[in-house]
Design a protein around this motif. Structure first.
Motif, PDB file in Angstrom:
ATOM      1  N   THR E 100      36.260  43.852  49.798  1.00  0.00           N
ATOM      2  CA  THR E 100      36.768  45.386  50.280  1.00  0.00           C
ATOM      3  C   THR E 100      36.640  46.148  48.951  1.00  0.00           C
ATOM      4  OG1 THR E 100      38.920  44.136  50.139  1.00  0.00           O
ATOM      5  CG2 THR E 100      37.976  44.378  52.180  1.00  0.00           C
ATOM      6  N   THR E 101      36.850  45.556  47.795  1.00  0.00           N
ATOM      7  CA  THR E 101      36.770  46.233  46.544  1.00  0.00           C
ATOM      8  C   THR E 101      35.410  46.898  46.395  1.00  0.00           C
ATOM      9  OG1 THR E 101      38.557  45.032  45.702  1.00  0.00           O
ATOM     10  CG2 THR E 101      37.169  46.230  44.077  1.00  0.00           C
TER      11      THR E 101
ATOM     12  N   SER F  37      41.827  47.211  39.329  1.00  0.00           N
ATOM     13  CA  SER F  37      42.960  47.769  40.022  1.00  0.00           C
ATOM     14  C   SER F  37      42.865  47.970  41.461  1.00  0.00           C
ATOM     15  CB  SER F  37      43.086  49.380  39.410  1.00  0.00           C
ATOM     16  OG  SER F  37      43.348  49.309  38.083  1.00  0.00           O
ATOM     17  N   THR F  38      41.494  48.050  42.080  1.00  0.00           N
ATOM     18  CA  THR F  38      41.347  48.177  43.208  1.00  0.00           C
ATOM     19  C   THR F  38      41.616  47.015  43.917  1.00  0.00           C
ATOM     20  OG1 THR F  38      39.662  49.818  43.023  1.00  0.00           O
ATOM     21  CG2 THR F  38      39.767  49.093  45.046  1.00  0.00           C
ATOM     22  N   ALA F  39      41.206  45.915  43.367  1.00  0.00           N
ATOM     23  CA  ALA F  39      41.513  44.456  44.112  1.00  0.00           C
ATOM     24  C   ALA F  39      42.678  44.195  44.028  1.00  0.00           C
ATOM     25  CB  ALA F  39      40.574  43.501  43.058  1.00  0.00           C
ATOM     26  N   MET F  45      45.029  40.489  43.800  1.00  0.00           N
ATOM     27  CA  MET F  45      45.408  40.207  42.342  1.00  0.00           C
ATOM     28  C   MET F  45      47.058  40.732  42.253  1.00  0.00           C
ATOM     29  SD  MET F  45      43.029  39.303  40.394  1.00  0.00           S
ATOM     30  CE  MET F  45      41.124  39.285  41.095  1.00  0.00           C
ATOM     31  N   ALA F  46      47.701  39.851  41.086  1.00  0.00           N
ATOM     32  CA  ALA F  46      49.023  40.378  41.143  1.00  0.00           C
ATOM     33  C   ALA F  46      49.118  41.043  39.836  1.00  0.00           C
ATOM     34  CB  ALA F  46      49.982  39.148  40.696  1.00  0.00           C
ATOM     35  N   GLY F  76      41.633  36.490  49.928  1.00  0.00           N
ATOM     36  CA  GLY F  76      40.768  36.746  50.756  1.00  0.00           C
ATOM     37  C   GLY F  76      40.938  37.874  51.561  1.00  0.00           C
ATOM     38  N   SER F  77      39.717  38.716  51.523  1.00  0.00           N
ATOM     39  CA  SER F  77      39.957  40.068  51.847  1.00  0.00           C
ATOM     40  C   SER F  77      39.308  40.567  53.046  1.00  0.00           C
ATOM     41  CB  SER F  77      39.743  41.225  50.993  1.00  0.00           C
ATOM     42  OG  SER F  77      38.470  41.233  50.715  1.00  0.00           O
ATOM     43  N   LEU F  78      38.664  39.598  53.905  1.00  0.00           N
ATOM     44  CA  LEU F  78      37.801  39.775  55.031  1.00  0.00           C
ATOM     45  C   LEU F  78      38.279  39.169  56.063  1.00  0.00           C
ATOM     46  CD1 LEU F  78      34.368  39.097  53.408  1.00  0.00           C
ATOM     47  CD2 LEU F  78      35.710  41.271  53.461  1.00  0.00           C
TER      48      LEU F  78
END
Lengths: 149, 149, 149, 149, 149, 149, 149, 149, 149, 149
Positions: E100-101, F37-39, F45-46, F76-78
């Motif tokens: 997504t990034t 930053s986007t991630a 990310m924390a 996991g973004s999907l």
């Protein structure tokens, strides 16, 4: 705001249970067979304005719900690829066990093509039998041949 | 050495194609309906000794193959959960679209239970129709009620 | 012994590559469009005796293979539900992205029903374009309306 | 608060049904083809500010919804890998049956590469036919060759 | 008889291991980058006649195998949807975590469209680093914008 | 009450769209690359307390949301194993097509081990090109060798 | 001709059973732990020339097999995503039940990052216990922190 | 109304984050190891009345939530068969890569049977190491032999 | 408004936990075995009016919920094909490990057919044992033979 | 060369069919119950030297096959996650329908834990019944409680 046809199916199921109405009664106001009418209520067929209004009156649905009943729905009534409900699974099992048999016999009789699931009708009846009553289902679909081009 | 019933099905298909024999001819020597006989040849039913030998003679199968025809097979005739073949898929589509309808109508008529896929018979016929011939399939299965205990 | 139509497809691919024959040449001896003829060779359509023999002669196939070409095959040409090959995936992507659009527009124009994938033809052409040539595919399928019963 | 593009698609479907508006009317205010406009409303394309505002006015959407229409959506319009809706399934079936045929013929004509699903357009028309009207779809995608490097 | 491109990949792997040849040596005789040449050997790209013959000579392949190397293969090099091999999984993990990034940043920079995986090149290098050497991969793909129509 | 990190991602997306803020602006207040930053905003990310507060101020998030940004998320973004979005799918396709190539070349250069997806950085740039601009992505991950023990 | 590492694993298993050799004996000639040596024989690690020759001598493998043992294999030793073997399933169950616990505790102690499965060792021992002996497994993996960039 | 244990896990996570409490602090009031206590909070173990009340007091949970903590939960903490989170995936990878190794070595030492995942304990520690600290996990499970009958 | 039977199961679970009622107490008011009564409450069986009212009174359910208890539910009580809960998984494991054994022994004793899961009863008891108490489950299902036709 | 236990199962099935031997006869020479002996022959249990030799003699197996019978097999006897064979499916259906019931009742009686599938025995009998004979299966497994630590 109604945002999917599934919500209308839920409303119909809920009203039908609370009012104690039967599918055959719904079919009567719809004016079609019990098979087609039930499928339509469960989100698999689109109703005419008149049919939708008749169902709406019987089950006291909102105007918005009645509008949705006239829209062609996204079909498919099962939550999983292999159905978990035993009654419905038996039908899947028939396809699984007899699928290649149906294929062989239809091709032997008609050649290459399919039995339509669109130009199709179905009639479900109780068959009295001393050894235990039977469910009898007659399915009739137009044969559609593959064409060369 | 034959190590699975699938090999026997392959042999039957191969011999049937090379000899140009029809399923209805096989059914005749088996002495059962074309639906049951085809399913049996395709590895979904177990034959009696006599039936297996009749098929073996017609298709010139080995003794080992004839022995395998009498064994109850591991059933299920399709290579994928959702069939890819268009003819067979239409049957899966019928279950997918009409599954909940069949469930509602059988329960309305019979109460909780299922239509048996074991105490079951099937009859496939051509239905002549000026708008295009139709495939007509009559399915009959015993209703089995759930019991309280 | 040939035990599945897939083996015949393998033989055809193998012979075609070794002999350097094109699909359009095969279509010529088959006497149908290149789209239908290729699909038939790849195990998706059944040939007539004459067509099978013409292909058999061109590619030097055995009599057994020629017999198999006349049998209605178990259709479905892809090894996975979501195709991995980039060219074929793009078609799956079109269905995935435009699927609901096709559904809405066909229903808006024709009402409830489907576009047939059986009474269907396809024509694939190169479209010359200064910004890069294009693949143009015309698909034509009969509209089949759902019927009430 | 709107938290996903799907909510906007739901709002559009809901308003369209209640107001009885057609996709072709929406296409008119968008100023693009009915195919592109429908896909954009169904969350598969991003609109310009002007297009989004036109749709928003026609369907009385909120400003927040209009803002979301201008964002590139997460594409893919189907809830399952293999679509359950019969109309959409027929398209999946075409990919499944003709996938390898399309691959062979495009490679024979153009060499290694793909037909673009991005630099792509689609035109869906009714084709009058005495044997039953047909759905005709013309798809045109740029050929993109693989390059060596 | 060779009946699939996979058999040729197996032959190449087998010959490469027995002869102790490196991918970079194969790339040299192919005359392209090590990335493209390896992908071609592993069944993901089609070679020219000259390239196929050069590889065939180096690895002592048969004429039939050399003919297959010039055919566009059915692409996709992994046996499962989610790869089990740890090295390849890390790449799948990057897509899963950063997918997504990548989408957000490419759309922010370029608008709606994709990064081509066809008009694409890749360069893999060792990056010396006192804290442990690094694998550096540069991927470059043409941006393809969605077009309105 | 916020009960999952996904809700915070939704809030960020919603606020970003309504305020018309860009990822590069967010990256500026975070003080890291736009990729990281986007991630981080998308739940991969924390953030440190300072970073979370800076993002919270820019997007007017609640204190609870700011607290959640500092928690290590379930990554996991999907939504599906094989991504349906065409832009993200192209990356999956690269892994599918080039996966075994990456494996072979990394092992040839470094021996048995993997390229880290943790000690990893990524830089995405526009590459101007007269034939059409390109997306260029540099990925750098530490090589981690398997050890004998 | 050996065309995959799996064939070599089959040869090793077959020879080990016929000769009645134990994994601990193989580990001895390999000169590494029984855990690493077994994994290497089962196609999960690459051996040095010396190790491969030692195993080859003990089990009377061919030169070709010995060459394959020195190649980095395509890893992953299980035939299904969820293992069916009860012993291996228990390990999958541990990941399923305790997965989020491991995640929380490692992050609480170390911050964001992972426990390496590459810079990793494992030691399996029998633990005598009057209530029934126990299997004790010590796993040790380097912590790898995510880095900002 | 709480209708699933998952809601209680959400409440615990939410309260823990807002109050800035650590798992080790929760373990202290529970009076068991941090591994067991965390698993219990995350819905994998059932607490005693006393433990549930202690956690309830620390995190200010409702009486209903405290009642749910004492119920045996439906276990399994992961949303997908193959975990997407990199930390948890590494554990799945260990099972995938070393699964057959664990099987072989346990059988060699103990005969046919399994290592219990029920009569099981786990201890996770930081192991200081100049080359980078390590995560050390000791797992101990009773060996359960298959019995003949 | 209740729109699915699952909501009623949630209400029952919630009330049962808050009131501290046992399944055996529910079975008493239902007047059937604890096995059948629990299955009925969990949405797998349909109750009579009297049974539903008795459960409704005990758990203080609404009239709407009591109406839903008398409807035949869509059966299947598990959220995934392979259950993740260890207790339920052990039953799946028994089917996986002993499935073919059950098949062979039932066919050897009874011929081709199945053991009914509908005309079926189950009795679960504690079996005292000095080596640790055992769970004893007696399952009894009518044998249904396949018939020729 | 035998390279997997499955080959030995195939040999046993083949010999058993050709010789017309029953599972009960095999159980006799094995000296264990018919349930255990059948499972062992079908690759789910490991035999002692004496048992393997007795089976080998009865079925005329090779020494290599007899050696394999003494090895602990990779268990799991079904080809798909959801079994397609109707007899075995009924058992899967029982787990699906009654899974949560078994869980509730075992926890109510025993607390948190599982019924062992390892310290387990099974007895299958014909139960004479005037309404149709029944299959009666008694399953007995040790209860294993979760322990706190």
């Amino acid at each position: 705001m109604i945002t999917s046809r599934t919500q209308v199916t839920d409303m119909i199921q809920s009203a039908k249970i609370l009012k104690g109405i039967k599918w055959s009664q719904i079919a009567e106001v719809v004016g079609q067979s019990k098979e087609w009418s039930t499928a339509a209520c469960l989100g698999q067929m689109a109703m005419t304005k008149q049919q939708a209004e008749a169902v709406g009156e019987l089950l006291e649905l909102t105007d918005e719900a009645i509008a949705w009943l006239q829209i062609v729905p996204y079909k498919g009534s099962l939550p999983t690829e292999v159905p978990t409900d035993p009654l419905i699974y038996r039908w899947y099992e028939l396809v699984n066990v007899y699928g290649t048999t149906l294929k062989e016999l239809i091709h032997e009789e008609f050649g290459d093509g399919i039995m339509s699931a669109i130009d199709f009708s179905m009639d479900l009846q109780r068959e009295n039998d001393p050894k235990g009553d039977r469910v009898s289902v007659v399915m009739s679909g137009k044969f559609l041949p593959y064409k060369m081009y």
